[in-house]
Design an enzyme around this catalytic site. Structure first.
Site, PDB file in Angstrom:
ATOM      1  N   CYS A 133     -67.450 -58.787 -13.816  1.00  0.00           N
ATOM      2  CA  CYS A 133     -67.628 -57.461 -14.419  1.00  0.00           C
ATOM      3  C   CYS A 133     -67.938 -57.666 -15.894  1.00  0.00           C
ATOM      4  O   CYS A 133     -68.569 -58.648 -16.262  1.00  0.00           O
ATOM      5  CB  CYS A 133     -66.394 -56.595 -14.190  1.00  0.00           C
ATOM      6  SG  CYS A 133     -64.888 -57.225 -14.954  1.00  0.00           S
ATOM      7  N   ALA A 134     -67.471 -56.793 -16.746  1.00  0.00           N
ATOM      8  CA  ALA A 134     -67.717 -56.944 -18.179  1.00  0.00           C
ATOM      9  C   ALA A 134     -66.681 -57.858 -18.839  1.00  0.00           C
ATOM     10  O   ALA A 134     -67.026 -58.728 -19.632  1.00  0.00           O
ATOM     11  CB  ALA A 134     -67.723 -55.584 -18.866  1.00  0.00           C
TER      12      ALA A 134
END
Length: 103
Positions: A69-70
């Site tokens: 993800c981030a």
């Protein structure tokens, strides 16, 4: 408690992500489509976390999966969700940009 936190964040024992990808692991990027458009790992599959359960039937339970993800928080959640639904070989790759440098 620290070990539990490390495990949740995917900071446990070193995982050779490059070898996993070479052996056929899929990378699930659980960010939103907008985030994914701004940059992602080539050949990664965008499956936003809120929609993850809709895609279970498309993935074999024994497939090696690397979540990203981030920052690593949503990917940790995705790993937990996948494991609790019978997926046996799931790794939290953390943030996509740092994962990219490891593969």
């Amino acid at each position: 408690m620290l070990n539990t936190l490390k495990k949740i964040l995917g900071l446990g024992p070193k995982v050779d992500f490059a070898a996993l990808v070479k052996e056929g692991a899929i990378i699930l990027d659980v960010r939103s489509p907008g985030e994914f458009k701004q940059g992602h790992i080539t050949k990664s599959i965008n499956t936003p976390l809120p929609e993850l359960s809709k895609h279970f039937s498309k993935i074999k339970k024994d497939t090696t999966i690397i979540t990203c993800c981030a920052s690593g928080m949503r990917s940790a959640s995705a790993k937990s969700i996948l494991k609790s639904n019978g997926f046996t070989n799931v790794h939290n790759g953390g943030g996509w940009s740092s994962l990219q440098s490891k593969i």
